[in-house]
Design a protein around this motif. Sequence first.
Motif, PDB file in Angstrom:
ATOM      1  N   GLY A  13       0.826  -1.209   0.000  1.00 42.31           N
ATOM      2  CA  GLY A  13       0.000   0.000   0.000  1.00 42.31           C
ATOM      3  C   GLY A  13       0.855   1.251   0.000  1.00 42.31           C
ATOM      4  O   GLY A  13       2.081   1.211  -0.207  1.00 42.31           O
ATOM      5  N   PHE A  14       0.198   2.355   0.271  1.00 39.46           N
ATOM      6  CA  PHE A  14       0.774   3.700   0.133  1.00 39.46           C
ATOM      7  C   PHE A  14       0.760   4.422   1.466  1.00 39.46           C
ATOM      8  O   PHE A  14      -0.267   4.353   2.161  1.00 39.46           O
ATOM      9  CB  PHE A  14      -0.060   4.469  -0.887  1.00 39.46           C
ATOM     10  CG  PHE A  14       0.162   5.958  -0.860  1.00 39.46           C
ATOM     11  CD1 PHE A  14       1.126   6.529  -1.665  1.00 39.46           C
ATOM     12  CD2 PHE A  14      -0.583   6.784  -0.015  1.00 39.46           C
ATOM     13  CE1 PHE A  14       1.344   7.902  -1.645  1.00 39.46           C
ATOM     14  CE2 PHE A  14      -0.352   8.155   0.006  1.00 39.46           C
ATOM     15  CZ  PHE A  14       0.601   8.710  -0.802  1.00 39.46           C
ATOM     16  N   LEU A  67      -2.628  -4.932  -0.730  1.00 43.92           N
ATOM     17  CA  LEU A  67      -2.984  -4.145   0.450  1.00 43.92           C
ATOM     18  C   LEU A  67      -3.314  -2.722  -0.003  1.00 43.92           C
ATOM     19  O   LEU A  67      -2.444  -2.023  -0.555  1.00 43.92           O
ATOM     20  CB  LEU A  67      -1.795  -4.132   1.425  1.00 43.92           C
ATOM     21  CG  LEU A  67      -1.840  -3.125   2.572  1.00 43.92           C
ATOM     22  CD1 LEU A  67      -2.973  -3.447   3.543  1.00 43.92           C
ATOM     23  CD2 LEU A  67      -0.513  -3.117   3.344  1.00 43.92           C
ATOM     24  N   SER A  68      -4.531  -2.321   0.191  1.00 36.88           N
ATOM     25  CA  SER A  68      -4.966  -0.954  -0.104  1.00 36.88           C
ATOM     26  C   SER A  68      -4.598  -0.525  -1.535  1.00 36.88           C
ATOM     27  O   SER A  68      -5.166  -1.061  -2.478  1.00 36.88           O
ATOM     28  CB  SER A  68      -4.418   0.006   0.951  1.00 36.88           C
ATOM     29  OG  SER A  68      -5.250   1.140   0.987  1.00 36.88           O
ATOM     30  N   MET A  69      -3.606   0.349  -1.738  1.00 38.33           N
ATOM     31  CA  MET A  69      -3.243   0.693  -3.115  1.00 38.33           C
ATOM     32  C   MET A  69      -2.853  -0.566  -3.892  1.00 38.33           C
ATOM     33  O   MET A  69      -3.105  -0.666  -5.096  1.00 38.33           O
ATOM     34  CB  MET A  69      -2.096   1.707  -3.140  1.00 38.33           C
ATOM     35  CG  MET A  69      -1.789   2.185  -4.539  1.00 38.33           C
ATOM     36  SD  MET A  69      -0.438   3.354  -4.625  1.00 38.33           S
ATOM     37  CE  MET A  69       0.921   2.285  -5.026  1.00 38.33           C
ATOM     38  N   TYR A  72      -5.731  -1.832  -5.594  1.00 38.18           N
ATOM     39  CA  TYR A  72      -6.049  -1.109  -6.843  1.00 38.18           C
ATOM     40  C   TYR A  72      -5.180  -1.665  -7.991  1.00 38.18           C
ATOM     41  O   TYR A  72      -5.621  -1.753  -9.129  1.00 38.18           O
ATOM     42  CB  TYR A  72      -5.799   0.394  -6.720  1.00 38.18           C
ATOM     43  CG  TYR A  72      -6.358   1.095  -5.483  1.00 38.18           C
ATOM     44  CD1 TYR A  72      -7.443   0.575  -4.787  1.00 38.18           C
ATOM     45  CD2 TYR A  72      -5.790   2.289  -5.020  1.00 38.18           C
ATOM     46  CE1 TYR A  72      -7.934   1.230  -3.656  1.00 38.18           C
ATOM     47  CE2 TYR A  72      -6.292   2.943  -3.899  1.00 38.18           C
ATOM     48  CZ  TYR A  72      -7.351   2.408  -3.218  1.00 38.18           C
ATOM     49  OH  TYR A  72      -7.820   3.049  -2.101  1.00 38.18           O
ATOM     50  N   ARG A 106      -5.945  14.423  -3.129  1.00 38.07           N
ATOM     51  CA  ARG A 106      -4.702  13.805  -3.622  1.00 38.07           C
ATOM     52  C   ARG A 106      -3.818  14.875  -4.273  1.00 38.07           C
ATOM     53  O   ARG A 106      -2.621  14.911  -4.051  1.00 38.07           O
ATOM     54  CB  ARG A 106      -4.994  12.759  -4.702  1.00 38.07           C
ATOM     55  CG  ARG A 106      -5.976  11.662  -4.320  1.00 38.07           C
ATOM     56  CD  ARG A 106      -5.336  10.492  -3.682  1.00 38.07           C
ATOM     57  NE  ARG A 106      -6.243   9.362  -3.664  1.00 38.07           N
ATOM     58  CZ  ARG A 106      -6.177   8.358  -2.794  1.00 38.07           C
ATOM     59  NH1 ARG A 106      -5.246   8.332  -1.852  1.00 38.07           N
ATOM     60  NH2 ARG A 106      -7.021   7.360  -2.843  1.00 38.07           N
ATOM     61  N   MET A 125      -1.349  10.426   7.784  1.00 32.79           N
ATOM     62  CA  MET A 125      -1.896   9.072   7.567  1.00 32.79           C
ATOM     63  C   MET A 125      -1.634   8.114   8.714  1.00 32.79           C
ATOM     64  O   MET A 125      -2.400   7.182   8.939  1.00 32.79           O
ATOM     65  CB  MET A 125      -1.299   8.485   6.286  1.00 32.79           C
ATOM     66  CG  MET A 125      -1.892   9.079   5.033  1.00 32.79           C
ATOM     67  SD  MET A 125      -1.441   8.098   3.606  1.00 32.79           S
ATOM     68  CE  MET A 125      -2.477   6.635   3.823  1.00 32.79           C
ATOM     69  N   MET A 161      -3.539   6.963  -7.917  1.00 28.90           N
ATOM     70  CA  MET A 161      -4.759   6.665  -7.141  1.00 28.90           C
ATOM     71  C   MET A 161      -5.878   7.624  -7.533  1.00 28.90           C
ATOM     72  O   MET A 161      -7.038   7.227  -7.653  1.00 28.90           O
ATOM     73  CB  MET A 161      -4.459   6.726  -5.645  1.00 28.90           C
ATOM     74  CG  MET A 161      -3.595   5.567  -5.175  1.00 28.90           C
ATOM     75  SD  MET A 161      -3.489   5.404  -3.384  1.00 28.90           S
ATOM     76  CE  MET A 161      -2.464   6.801  -2.948  1.00 28.90           C
ATOM     77  N   ILE A 188     -10.028   4.027   6.698  1.00 29.98           N
ATOM     78  CA  ILE A 188      -9.769   4.346   5.284  1.00 29.98           C
ATOM     79  C   ILE A 188     -10.600   3.432   4.385  1.00 29.98           C
ATOM     80  O   ILE A 188     -11.335   3.886   3.515  1.00 29.98           O
ATOM     81  CB  ILE A 188      -8.261   4.218   4.953  1.00 29.98           C
ATOM     82  CG1 ILE A 188      -7.426   5.168   5.827  1.00 29.98           C
ATOM     83  CG2 ILE A 188      -8.017   4.510   3.468  1.00 29.98           C
ATOM     84  CD1 ILE A 188      -5.918   5.067   5.607  1.00 29.98           C
ATOM     85  N   HIS A 214      -6.014   0.213   9.530  1.00 31.87           N
ATOM     86  CA  HIS A 214      -5.740   0.003   8.101  1.00 31.87           C
ATOM     87  C   HIS A 214      -4.722  -1.117   7.856  1.00 31.87           C
ATOM     88  O   HIS A 214      -4.792  -1.812   6.856  1.00 31.87           O
ATOM     89  CB  HIS A 214      -5.250   1.330   7.504  1.00 31.87           C
ATOM     90  CG  HIS A 214      -5.273   1.388   6.009  1.00 31.87           C
ATOM     91  ND1 HIS A 214      -6.379   1.037   5.256  1.00 31.87           N
ATOM     92  CD2 HIS A 214      -4.328   1.776   5.109  1.00 31.87           C
ATOM     93  CE1 HIS A 214      -6.103   1.204   3.969  1.00 31.87           C
ATOM     94  NE2 HIS A 214      -4.870   1.629   3.855  1.00 31.87           N
TER      95      HIS A 214
HETATM   96  C1  MLT Z   1      -3.027   2.836   0.990  1.00 33.35           C
HETATM   97  O1  MLT Z   1      -2.894   2.413   2.141  1.00 33.35           O
HETATM   98  O2  MLT Z   1      -2.519   2.284   0.025  1.00 33.35           O
HETATM   99  C2  MLT Z   1      -3.816   4.110   0.794  1.00 33.35           C
HETATM  100  O3  MLT Z   1      -4.327   4.549   2.005  1.00 33.35           O
HETATM  101  C3  MLT Z   1      -4.917   3.924  -0.179  1.00 33.35           C
HETATM  102  C4  MLT Z   1      -5.651   5.186  -0.450  1.00 33.35           C
HETATM  103  O4  MLT Z   1      -5.247   6.263   0.000  1.00 33.35           O
HETATM  104  O5  MLT Z   1      -6.672   5.110  -1.172  1.00 33.35           O
END
Ligand code: MLT
Length: 235
Positions: A13-14, A67-69, A72, A106, A125, A161, A188, A214
């Motif tokens: 993730g990010f 994980l999260s990003m 995606y 963003r 975050m 994102m 999140i 998260h």
């Molecule tokens: C992540 O953990 O990758 C980010 O929180 C994802 C997001 O900001 O959408």
Amino acid sequence: MHDQPSTILWLHGFPLSSAIFDDQRAIPGVRHLMPDFLALSSMDDYARFALGVLDEHGVERAIFAGLSMGGYVCFAAARLARERIDGLILLDTREMADNADARLGRYESIEKVKRDGVGPVVESMLPKMLTDGAPAEMVARVRSIMMASSPEYVIGALEAMAERPDSSELLPSLDVPALVIAGAEDPITTPADAERMARLLPNARAVAIANAAHLANVEQAVTVNREIESYLNQR
Ligand code: MLT
């Protein structure tokens, strides 16, 4: 029942790195590939990078764990090369695109990073990553993983994102076995997001992890690993 799959491709993730999956290396019986994302600015580029990692290791099909990003990126990879996905483990992620406010946020963060570096984004975050009950050493470890992110990677990921498409219509076509995990206290990507994704996916189970935000895979690593092992055994 399928044969036990041989590879899990872990997509972080990010603003994180593959170090965030250190505890998942203990999951036995599978090969773990845990790449670090390069500084890229579209989800398709991240997906091509992830598929390239499989190519480098001579792996045709893998379980994609995002994980999260990273989730995606799994969806982008599914659009590009659905046939290479042998299973899905979706951790604290969601299929929906950003709404207009989130997208604007963003781009504001991108300007902040250009001006002040990654520190302010990390500090805003961090409180969402772990619950208030997380041990201080764990918080320090996550902060140091986040702080090691380069401004170029953070800026590219924010843009990717912001511009990612909605994946709601993709999920019904992903009929591979899927496990969808969310920290019960994740602000999140919530357990409601996980349940919605599990309803859209034809072959999925959603699990909410108690006492986790998260980064459920860090804060409740033993429980998350047990859920993943049971997913692997039931495939
Ligand atoms: C992540 O953990 O990758 C980010 O929180 C994802 C997001 O900001 O959408």
